[in-house]
Design a protein around this motif. Structure first.
Motif, PDB file in Angstrom:
ATOM      1  N   ARG A 151       0.848  -1.343   0.008  1.00 39.22           N
ATOM      2  CA  ARG A 151       0.023   0.000   0.084  1.00 39.22           C
ATOM      3  C   ARG A 151       0.883   1.208   0.161  1.00 39.22           C
ATOM      4  NH1 ARG A 151      -5.369  -0.855   2.727  1.00 39.22           N
ATOM      5  NH2 ARG A 151      -5.975  -2.967   1.818  1.00 39.22           N
ATOM      6  N   MET A 152       1.944   1.298   0.764  1.00 40.12           N
ATOM      7  CA  MET A 152       2.617   2.273   0.702  1.00 40.12           C
ATOM      8  C   MET A 152       3.401   2.703  -0.687  1.00 40.12           C
ATOM      9  SD  MET A 152       5.979   2.835   3.483  1.00 40.12           S
ATOM     10  CE  MET A 152       6.587   1.588   2.999  1.00 40.12           C
ATOM     11  N   ASN A 153       3.943   1.449  -1.300  1.00 40.59           N
ATOM     12  CA  ASN A 153       4.342   1.664  -2.722  1.00 40.59           C
ATOM     13  C   ASN A 153       3.412   2.164  -3.776  1.00 40.59           C
ATOM     14  OD1 ASN A 153       7.233   1.071  -2.562  1.00 40.59           O
ATOM     15  ND2 ASN A 153       6.582  -0.948  -1.534  1.00 40.59           N
ATOM     16  N   GLU A 154       2.076   1.885  -3.626  1.00 37.23           N
ATOM     17  CA  GLU A 154       1.156   2.068  -4.540  1.00 37.23           C
ATOM     18  C   GLU A 154       0.719   3.773  -4.293  1.00 37.23           C
ATOM     19  OE1 GLU A 154      -2.161  -0.196  -2.801  1.00 37.23           O
ATOM     20  OE2 GLU A 154      -1.859  -1.758  -4.211  1.00 37.23           O
ATOM     21  N   ASN A 155       0.886   4.152  -2.857  1.00 42.41           N
ATOM     22  CA  ASN A 155       0.811   5.449  -2.818  1.00 42.41           C
ATOM     23  C   ASN A 155       1.940   6.373  -3.162  1.00 42.41           C
ATOM     24  OD1 ASN A 155      -0.235   7.757  -1.329  1.00 42.41           O
ATOM     25  ND2 ASN A 155       1.318   7.719   0.196  1.00 42.41           N
ATOM     26  N   SER A 156       3.256   5.697  -3.010  1.00 44.91           N
ATOM     27  CA  SER A 156       4.340   6.409  -3.541  1.00 44.91           C
ATOM     28  C   SER A 156       4.330   6.531  -5.237  1.00 44.91           C
ATOM     29  CB  SER A 156       5.648   5.703  -3.154  1.00 44.91           C
ATOM     30  OG  SER A 156       6.862   6.069  -3.809  1.00 44.91           O
ATOM     31  N   ARG A 157       3.874   5.490  -5.907  1.00 47.59           N
ATOM     32  CA  ARG A 157       3.611   5.314  -7.133  1.00 47.59           C
ATOM     33  C   ARG A 157       2.731   6.715  -7.502  1.00 47.59           C
ATOM     34  NH1 ARG A 157       0.250   3.903 -11.222  1.00 47.59           N
ATOM     35  NH2 ARG A 157       1.504   2.966 -13.434  1.00 47.59           N
ATOM     36  N   SER A 158       1.519   6.554  -6.890  1.00 47.19           N
ATOM     37  CA  SER A 158       0.488   7.874  -7.037  1.00 47.19           C
ATOM     38  C   SER A 158       1.394   9.213  -7.230  1.00 47.19           C
ATOM     39  CB  SER A 158      -0.431   7.613  -6.269  1.00 47.19           C
ATOM     40  OG  SER A 158      -1.214   6.690  -6.356  1.00 47.19           O
ATOM     41  N   HIS A 159       2.088   9.413  -6.003  1.00 52.01           N
ATOM     42  CA  HIS A 159       2.920  10.795  -5.885  1.00 52.01           C
ATOM     43  C   HIS A 159       3.932  10.907  -7.069  1.00 52.01           C
ATOM     44  CE1 HIS A 159       1.485  12.176  -2.004  1.00 52.01           C
ATOM     45  NE2 HIS A 159       1.501  10.843  -1.744  1.00 52.01           N
ATOM     46  N   HIS A 160       4.487   9.922  -7.597  1.00 53.76           N
ATOM     47  CA  HIS A 160       5.261  10.001  -8.524  1.00 53.76           C
ATOM     48  C   HIS A 160       4.784  10.273  -9.939  1.00 53.76           C
ATOM     49  CE1 HIS A 160       9.134   8.794  -6.310  1.00 53.76           C
ATOM     50  NE2 HIS A 160       8.626   7.905  -6.222  1.00 53.76           N
ATOM     51  N   LEU A 161       3.425   9.648 -10.206  1.00 52.66           N
ATOM     52  CA  LEU A 161       2.710   9.988 -11.211  1.00 52.66           C
ATOM     53  C   LEU A 161       2.430  11.665 -11.388  1.00 52.66           C
ATOM     54  CD1 LEU A 161       0.361   6.697 -11.479  1.00 52.66           C
ATOM     55  CD2 LEU A 161       2.187   7.341 -13.146  1.00 52.66           C
ATOM     56  N   VAL A 162       1.929  12.049 -10.221  1.00 57.19           N
ATOM     57  CA  VAL A 162       1.822  13.544 -10.071  1.00 57.19           C
ATOM     58  C   VAL A 162       2.863  14.439 -10.328  1.00 57.19           C
ATOM     59  CG1 VAL A 162       0.880  15.252  -8.625  1.00 57.19           C
ATOM     60  CG2 VAL A 162      -0.489  13.048  -8.583  1.00 57.19           C
ATOM     61  N   ASN A 163       3.988  13.937  -9.810  1.00 53.85           N
ATOM     62  CA  ASN A 163       5.545  14.714 -10.008  1.00 53.85           C
ATOM     63  C   ASN A 163       5.454  14.433 -11.630  1.00 53.85           C
ATOM     64  OD1 ASN A 163       5.567  15.542  -7.635  1.00 53.85           O
ATOM     65  ND2 ASN A 163       7.194  13.889  -7.007  1.00 53.85           N
ATOM     66  N   LEU A 164       5.369  13.293 -12.121  1.00 48.35           N
ATOM     67  CA  LEU A 164       5.750  13.219 -13.586  1.00 48.35           C
ATOM     68  C   LEU A 164       4.786  14.174 -14.300  1.00 48.35           C
ATOM     69  CD1 LEU A 164       7.347  11.722 -15.919  1.00 48.35           C
ATOM     70  CD2 LEU A 164       5.481  10.037 -15.779  1.00 48.35           C
ATOM     71  N   GLU A 165       3.673  14.340 -13.978  1.00 43.02           N
ATOM     72  CA  GLU A 165       2.796  15.244 -14.850  1.00 43.02           C
ATOM     73  C   GLU A 165       3.307  16.458 -14.768  1.00 43.02           C
ATOM     74  OE1 GLU A 165      -1.954  16.495 -15.024  1.00 43.02           O
ATOM     75  OE2 GLU A 165      -1.399  14.500 -13.997  1.00 43.02           O
ATOM     76  N   TRP A 166       3.576  16.809 -13.450  1.00 39.03           N
ATOM     77  CA  TRP A 166       4.010  18.414 -13.303  1.00 39.03           C
ATOM     78  C   TRP A 166       5.514  18.535 -13.898  1.00 39.03           C
ATOM     79  CZ3 TRP A 166       8.366  20.664 -10.586  1.00 39.03           C
ATOM     80  CH2 TRP A 166       7.916  22.015 -10.278  1.00 39.03           C
ATOM     81  N   PHE A 167       6.373  17.767 -13.983  1.00 34.11           N
ATOM     82  CA  PHE A 167       7.549  17.712 -14.696  1.00 34.11           C
ATOM     83  C   PHE A 167       7.416  17.865 -16.046  1.00 34.11           C
ATOM     84  CE2 PHE A 167       9.624  15.354 -11.055  1.00 34.11           C
ATOM     85  CZ  PHE A 167      10.157  16.441 -10.469  1.00 34.11           C
ATOM     86  N   GLU A 168       6.638  17.011 -16.844  1.00 40.06           N
ATOM     87  CA  GLU A 168       6.193  17.177 -18.238  1.00 40.06           C
ATOM     88  C   GLU A 168       5.458  18.585 -18.504  1.00 40.06           C
ATOM     89  OE1 GLU A 168       4.184  13.544 -18.659  1.00 40.06           O
ATOM     90  OE2 GLU A 168       5.922  12.541 -19.376  1.00 40.06           O
ATOM     91  N   GLN A 169       4.460  18.888 -17.829  1.00 42.45           N
ATOM     92  CA  GLN A 169       3.883  20.209 -17.613  1.00 42.45           C
ATOM     93  C   GLN A 169       5.127  21.432 -17.885  1.00 42.45           C
ATOM     94  OE1 GLN A 169       0.712  21.113 -18.966  1.00 42.45           O
ATOM     95  NE2 GLN A 169       1.804  22.898 -19.451  1.00 42.45           N
ATOM     96  N   LEU A 170       5.908  21.247 -17.040  1.00 39.15           N
ATOM     97  CA  LEU A 170       6.700  22.320 -16.505  1.00 39.15           C
ATOM     98  C   LEU A 170       7.728  22.520 -17.848  1.00 39.15           C
ATOM     99  CD1 LEU A 170       8.186  24.534 -14.951  1.00 39.15           C
ATOM    100  CD2 LEU A 170       9.544  22.573 -14.013  1.00 39.15           C
ATOM    101  N   LYS A 171       8.214  21.289 -18.444  1.00 37.12           N
ATOM    102  CA  LYS A 171       8.951  21.210 -19.374  1.00 37.12           C
ATOM    103  C   LYS A 171       8.298  21.992 -20.814  1.00 37.12           C
ATOM    104  CE  LYS A 171      11.373  18.006 -22.775  1.00 37.12           C
ATOM    105  NZ  LYS A 171      11.474  16.921 -23.323  1.00 37.12           N
ATOM    106  N   ALA A 172       7.104  21.460 -21.019  1.00 38.63           N
ATOM    107  CA  ALA A 172       6.210  22.177 -22.176  1.00 38.63           C
ATOM    108  C   ALA A 172       6.342  23.650 -21.771  1.00 38.63           C
ATOM    109  CB  ALA A 172       4.901  21.536 -22.085  1.00 38.63           C
TER     110      ALA A 172
END
Length: 179
Positions: A151-172
């Motif tokens: 469950r902790m790793n599922e939560n961590s994955r969710s946070h990383h997905l949010v960060n990935l989206e943010w990094f990709e938008q920042l790059k754009a």
């Protein structure tokens, strides 16, 4: 936090030797919880033994000729485990992503180099997600049980997905509109 991890692993795996415990920490990706090296692991293992929180157990002679030091947790080690569970179980701190500190001066930095930094964050985040996916695929949650680490790793994955989206938008946004 390394002592908590070692004590907890010894509760789960009584009689394990140091290398087994270190291998479990690496296999389970505990590096996402605490920064540790082989040296810091063995230093903490030694400290736990010196404090009497773990002790060596008598093992049958090894057929390979290598002597292993197998451990079990002691009664005082269980008390320390309880204290550490309360100490770390009640802590809540902000996540410190050092990249945010670098972004404070993004306007003073070369745009192309900044894009490289953002791409580096994207690549690292994708790699973390891939590792978490690998772990999650290999450890299904059994009906009627709670696998807290999963469950902790599922939560961590969710946070990383949010960060990935943010990094990709920042790059754009940095790249600006395509002409």
């Amino acid at each position: 936090m390394i002592p908590l991890l070692i004590l907890g692993l010894l509760i789960q795996n009584p009689g394990a030797h140091g290398y087994e415990l270190l291998a479990l920490m690496e296999k389970r990706h505990y590096k996402y919880i605490v920064n540790f090296t082989k040296g810091s692991f063995y230093y903490n293992l030694q400290q736990l033994e010196e404090k009497g929180w773990i002790e060596q157990i008598q093992q049958k002679p090894s057929t390979s000729g290598h002597e292993t030091r197998n451990f079990k947790i002691t009664k005082s080690g269980m008390a320390e485990f309880e204290k550490l569970m309360v100490k770390y179980g009640t802590k809540s701190e902000y996540v410190n992503l050092q990249f945010y500190g670098a972004l404070l001066f993004a306007d003073e930095y070369d745009k192309n180099k900044l894009l490289e930094l953002v791409q580096s964050q994207i690549d690292q985040t994708k790699a973390r997600i891939a590792l978490l996916d690998e772990y999650l695929l290999s450890t299904p949650e059994l009906p009627g049980t709670i696998n807290y680490f999963r469950r902790m790793n599922e939560n961590s994955r969710s946070h990383h997905l949010v960060n990935l989206e943010w990094f990709e938008q920042l790059k754009a946004d940095i790249e600006g509109p395509v002409a």
